[in-house]
Structures are given as C-alpha cells and as structure tokens.
Write a protein that holds these residues in place. Structure first.
Motif, mmCIF file in Angstrom:
data_model
loop_
_atom_site.group_PDB
_atom_site.id
_atom_site.type_symbol
_atom_site.label_atom_id
_atom_site.label_comp_id
_atom_site.label_asym_id
_atom_site.label_seq_id
_atom_site.Cartn_x
_atom_site.Cartn_y
_atom_site.Cartn_z
ATOM 1 N N GLY A 159 37.925 31.265 52.492
ATOM 2 C CA GLY A 159 36.810 30.423 52.122
ATOM 3 C C GLY A 159 37.190 29.105 51.479
ATOM 4 N N ARG A 160 38.490 28.917 51.190
ATOM 5 C CA ARG A 160 38.959 27.653 50.613
ATOM 6 C C ARG A 160 39.822 26.943 51.644
ATOM 7 N NH1 ARG A 160 43.537 26.845 47.404
ATOM 8 N NH2 ARG A 160 43.584 28.995 46.633
ATOM 9 N N ASP A 161 39.502 25.687 51.937
ATOM 10 C CA ASP A 161 40.168 24.962 53.024
ATOM 11 C C ASP A 161 41.254 24.008 52.565
ATOM 12 O OD1 ASP A 161 38.574 26.189 54.958
ATOM 13 O OD2 ASP A 161 36.981 24.696 54.722
ATOM 14 N N VAL A 162 41.461 23.882 51.266
ATOM 15 C CA VAL A 162 42.475 22.958 50.754
ATOM 16 C C VAL A 162 43.481 23.721 49.910
ATOM 17 C CG1 VAL A 162 40.923 20.973 50.783
ATOM 18 C CG2 VAL A 162 41.071 22.388 48.717
ATOM 19 N N TYR A 163 44.709 23.223 49.892
ATOM 20 C CA TYR A 163 45.730 23.794 49.028
ATOM 21 C C TYR A 163 45.504 23.322 47.591
ATOM 22 C CZ TYR A 163 48.309 25.176 53.221
ATOM 23 O OH TYR A 163 48.681 25.743 54.414
ATOM 24 N N ALA A 164 45.816 24.185 46.633
ATOM 25 C CA ALA A 164 45.652 23.849 45.217
ATOM 26 C C ALA A 164 46.732 24.563 44.419
ATOM 27 C CB ALA A 164 44.268 24.261 44.731
ATOM 28 N N TRP A 165 47.163 23.940 43.328
ATOM 29 C CA TRP A 165 48.253 24.549 42.549
ATOM 30 C C TRP A 165 48.172 24.252 41.062
ATOM 31 C CZ3 TRP A 165 49.309 21.408 46.893
ATOM 32 C CH2 TRP A 165 49.517 20.048 46.618
ATOM 33 N N GLU A 166 47.060 23.703 40.600
ATOM 34 C CA GLU A 166 46.874 23.488 39.163
ATOM 35 C C GLU A 166 45.607 24.182 38.709
ATOM 36 O OE1 GLU A 166 46.144 20.001 35.780
ATOM 37 O OE2 GLU A 166 46.743 19.430 37.811
ATOM 38 N N THR A 167 45.707 24.910 37.594
ATOM 39 C CA THR A 167 44.570 25.614 37.024
ATOM 40 C C THR A 167 44.760 25.621 35.508
ATOM 41 O OG1 THR A 167 43.347 27.714 37.062
ATOM 42 C CG2 THR A 167 45.699 27.855 37.408
ATOM 43 N N THR A 168 43.993 26.426 34.794
ATOM 44 C CA THR A 168 44.135 26.530 33.343
ATOM 45 C C THR A 168 44.130 27.995 32.926
ATOM 46 O OG1 THR A 168 41.763 26.525 32.852
ATOM 47 C CG2 THR A 168 42.868 24.362 33.014
ATOM 48 N N VAL A 169 44.562 28.229 31.715
ATOM 49 C CA VAL A 169 44.507 29.585 31.171
ATOM 50 C C VAL A 169 43.066 30.097 31.186
ATOM 51 C CG1 VAL A 169 44.722 30.926 29.038
ATOM 52 C CG2 VAL A 169 46.607 29.462 29.782
ATOM 53 N N GLY A 170 42.129 29.262 30.763
ATOM 54 C CA GLY A 170 40.739 29.699 30.728
ATOM 55 C C GLY A 170 40.202 30.069 32.093
ATOM 56 N N GLN A 171 40.548 29.283 33.110
ATOM 57 C CA GLN A 171 40.092 29.587 34.469
ATOM 58 C C GLN A 171 40.699 30.889 34.977
ATOM 59 O OE1 GLN A 171 41.303 25.931 36.306
ATOM 60 N NE2 GLN A 171 39.367 24.891 35.877
ATOM 61 N N GLN A 172 41.947 31.153 34.626
ATOM 62 C CA GLN A 172 42.571 32.412 35.045
ATOM 63 C C GLN A 172 41.946 33.599 34.320
ATOM 64 O OE1 GLN A 172 44.494 32.808 37.511
ATOM 65 N NE2 GLN A 172 45.990 31.169 37.745
ATOM 66 N N ARG A 173 41.686 33.425 33.035
ATOM 67 C CA ARG A 173 41.121 34.536 32.271
ATOM 68 C C ARG A 173 39.720 34.899 32.759
ATOM 69 N NH1 ARG A 173 42.704 34.760 25.977
ATOM 70 N NH2 ARG A 173 41.365 36.575 26.287
ATOM 71 N N SER A 174 38.953 33.902 33.169
ATOM 72 C CA SER A 174 37.574 34.181 33.577
ATOM 73 C C SER A 174 37.442 34.523 35.049
ATOM 74 C CB SER A 174 36.684 32.976 33.260
ATOM 75 O OG SER A 174 37.065 31.855 34.039
ATOM 76 N N GLY A 175 38.418 34.086 35.887
ATOM 77 C CA GLY A 175 38.181 34.207 37.309
ATOM 78 C C GLY A 175 39.280 34.761 38.181
ATOM 79 N N ASN A 176 40.454 35.096 37.628
ATOM 80 C CA ASN A 176 41.507 35.595 38.516
ATOM 81 C C ASN A 176 41.088 36.936 39.120
ATOM 82 O OD1 ASN A 176 44.046 37.170 39.285
ATOM 83 N ND2 ASN A 176 44.877 35.119 38.913
ATOM 84 N N VAL A 177 41.098 37.007 40.442
ATOM 85 C CA VAL A 177 40.543 38.176 41.133
ATOM 86 C C VAL A 177 41.356 39.443 40.899
ATOM 87 C CG1 VAL A 177 39.374 36.822 42.911
ATOM 88 C CG2 VAL A 177 41.755 37.554 43.276
ATOM 89 N N HIS A 178 42.577 39.320 40.397
ATOM 90 C CA HIS A 178 43.408 40.496 40.151
ATOM 91 C C HIS A 178 43.537 40.850 38.674
ATOM 92 C CE1 HIS A 178 45.836 39.821 44.143
ATOM 93 N NE2 HIS A 178 44.611 40.280 44.350
ATOM 94 N N VAL A 179 43.418 39.855 37.788
ATOM 95 C CA VAL A 179 43.847 40.112 36.414
ATOM 96 C C VAL A 179 42.989 39.378 35.383
ATOM 97 C CG1 VAL A 179 45.561 38.244 36.271
ATOM 98 C CG2 VAL A 179 46.003 40.431 35.089
ATOM 99 N N LYS A 180 41.738 39.082 35.718
ATOM 100 C CA LYS A 180 40.863 38.407 34.751
ATOM 101 C C LYS A 180 40.609 39.320 33.549
ATOM 102 C CE LYS A 180 36.637 39.849 37.145
ATOM 103 N NZ LYS A 180 35.482 39.370 37.946
ATOM 104 N N ASP A 181 40.079 38.714 32.491
ATOM 105 C CA ASP A 181 39.760 39.493 31.290
ATOM 106 C C ASP A 181 38.916 40.708 31.649
ATOM 107 O OD1 ASP A 181 41.105 37.609 29.835
ATOM 108 O OD2 ASP A 181 39.345 36.833 28.769
ATOM 109 N N GLY A 182 39.267 41.829 31.044
ATOM 110 C CA GLY A 182 38.560 43.076 31.324
ATOM 111 C C GLY A 182 39.284 43.976 32.295
ATOM 112 N N THR A 183 40.308 43.442 32.992
ATOM 113 C CA THR A 183 41.108 44.259 33.912
ATOM 114 C C THR A 183 42.150 45.017 33.110
ATOM 115 O OG1 THR A 183 40.835 42.573 35.631
ATOM 116 C CG2 THR A 183 42.560 44.241 35.964
ATOM 117 N N SER A 184 42.148 46.331 33.200
ATOM 118 C CA SER A 184 43.106 47.124 32.435
ATOM 119 C C SER A 184 44.472 47.133 33.116
ATOM 120 C CB SER A 184 42.611 48.558 32.281
ATOM 121 O OG SER A 184 42.733 49.266 33.513
#
Length: 313
Positions: free
Chosen positions: A236-261
């Motif tokens: 669903g994403r058509d462009v390459y990307a390689w910069e993010t933030t800690v906050g974005q990873q904590r709230s949205g990483n599909v494998h390891v966001k906050d709440g994942t044990s």
C-alpha cells in the motif's frame, strides 16, 4: 525489555545527548541518505555543519552475482557528495556484518580516509562464519580487520558533535546503533513502522534479544530521529522511506508497537522467519564483510574466490 527497566547508563547518556541536541540546533548533524534499490539498502553521510567532520554509515559495493564482478557506482555517489560539500571523513561505520550487500568501506577509505569501525561482537560473527566458510588459520577472528571496535556505551566525536554506541543484538550478535546528536542510526533492528522489524534467524540471531534491543531503543526520547538501513515498501506504500521517530515506532510499528509483549513478538518473529528465504547475496556479503569489506586473499593465479558452502545452511 520493559520501559520501566533498571537503570541503563549507556542509554541514559544517549538520552541526555539527544535532549541537548534537540534544545540546541548546533548539536544536530546534517544527514544525507543514499538508497541502493538493488539491495534495498540506505547508506548515510552524517556530518557536523560547524566543522565538516563526517561519518559514512553502511556503505554498499555494487556486486553482479552472475558475473562475479564488483563496481563502485553506489560508493562514488558518496564520494561525490563528500567532495562537493568539502567534508572530512573521520569514521566509516558498519552497524553490523551485513548479509544482503557487500560493504564499500575499503574503497571509501582509500578515497576519503576515516577509521573503519564496527561493534566488538564482530568477533563472534567471524568465529561462526569463519568455520562455515572454512577460512583457515590465516583468517584472524579478532576484529583486527577493523580500525576500531565499539563497546556498548562508548562515546565518540564527530567534530563538535557527540556520539554514543549502543549494542542492540538480536538480528545478529554484533548489531550496534549509533546515536549522533539527536539522530540514531539503528541498522537492521527496525524498519518503517508499516513494515515492522528485522529477522532474527541468522546464526547467532535471537528474537527475544531483538525484542529487548528494540525496546531499549524505544526508550530514547520520542522525537529522536531514527534512520534505517533498509526499506522494502510496505503493502500500500509506493515510495521508499527510511526516516522515522521513536514516537512513530512506539505508536505504529506493526510488529513491536507499545503493548506488544515479548512472548507475542517472539512467536510472531519465529513464525515469520520460518517463511523467509535466505538473502540473495548472503554468501558473498558475509564472507567479505567479516573481513571489513575486503575480498578473500587472491589464490596463486591472482584471482579472489567467493566460497559457496553446499547443503551447509
């Protein structure tokens, strides 16, 4: 590792450094990313705007596997950028011994200088793969192919900028993240939030360790800039990307966001890794990268050879 983990002196120092840089723009690095679509790898040139001191992180040597030929097109883009901006290269850094591309570090050192550096745990990777490739006693397994070996918490400088090395094993035993000013170069620990995290099934890899390393990184301040080593464009994403933030990873990483044990992550990562093929260039890449990006010594006909162990992995 839970976010209420015991005190972590190295992480605490990195956190303080990030906060200082966020308060003072003069302490933030200038960063240029160079994407190599053939290997989905991002290399970086990081520099101090005040002094022009620079580091090159995770460079790529072009390699035609069918022909067994190397070339320097990707590395020359970095050389051109460094020369155009009149930078002085102090460090050539590897976040780990990559399995998907060959490092261009020796070529870049020859052209631009700088100390070649990697985490000290490279010796563990050299031991494992030295045996796999039957490298013999001539292949030193002590990290001496590199100019500097980082330990967890080691500090370094880039002109007026501060840097801290953090050991983040799991993808391999030797993975390191490098926090420079307000930016962290996190290698293969995480990808963009919509793509998830790195595999942990290579020799010496460990999904439980990877989870704890990721949660360690995610204890950095939420606005810490994270720079990734790879991108594969999530569905669903058509462009390459390689910069993010800690906050974005904590709230949205599909494998390891906050709440994942930890157990949930390990179960997911183990099942997912069982479906993955080996990287296309793993044999040449690891064989060369454990030597600091240098090809195996030429044989008596003057030619270097890449070994392919058959039915061994």
């Amino acid at each position: 590792m839970p976010d209420n983990a015991p005190s972590d002196p190295a992480l605490n120092a990195a956190t303080a450094q990030v906060l200082r840089a966020q308060d003072d723009k003069a302490l933030r690095p200038s960063i240029a990313g160079f994407f190599d679509e053939a290997t989905n790898t991002v290399s970086y040139v990081v520099h101090d705007p005040a002094t022009k001191a620079a580091a090159i992180i995770d460079s790529v040597l072009d390699y035609d596997a069918a022909a067994g030929r190397t070339s320097n097109g990707s590395a020359d883009r970095i050389v051109e950028y460094v020369e155009k901006n009149v930078l002085s290269v102090a460090w050539v850094i590897e976040t780990h011994a990559h399995a998907d591309h060959i490092s261009a570090a020796p070529y870049l050192q020859q052209k631009l200088g700088g100390k070649l550096a990697i985490g000290r745990e490279i010796v563990r990777v050299q031991e494992v793969f030295g045996k796999l490739f039957n490298a013999g006693t001539d292949f030193e397994r002590d990290g001496s192919q590199f100019d500097h070996l980082f330990d967890d918490g080691d500090r370094f400088t880039l002109g007026t900028l501060e840097g801290i090395a953090l050991h983040v094993p799991g993808h391999t035993p030797a993975d390191f993240a490098f926090v420079i000013g307000d930016a962290a170069f996190i290698g293969d620990t995480m990808f963009m939030p919509d793509f998830g995290t790195a595999r942990a099934d290579f020799p010496g890899g460990d999904a439980r360790q990877l989870y704890r390393s990721i949660r360690r990184l995610l204890r950095l301040p939420e606005d810490t800039r994270l720079f990734l080593c790879h991108d594969y464009k999530a569905p669903g994403r058509d462009v390459y990307a390689w910069e993010t933030t800690v906050g974005q990873q904590r709230s949205g990483n599909v494998h390891v966001k906050d709440g994942t044990s930890e157990d949930e992550f390990v179960a997911m990562r183990t099942a997912r890794d069982a479906t993955l093929a080996m990287p296309q260039l793993i044999m040449p890449s690891v064989q060369v990268n454990i030597r600091g990006g240098r090809l195996p010594e030429p044989e008596d006909n003057g030619v270097s050879y890449i070994k392919i162990p058959v039915n061994a992995v």
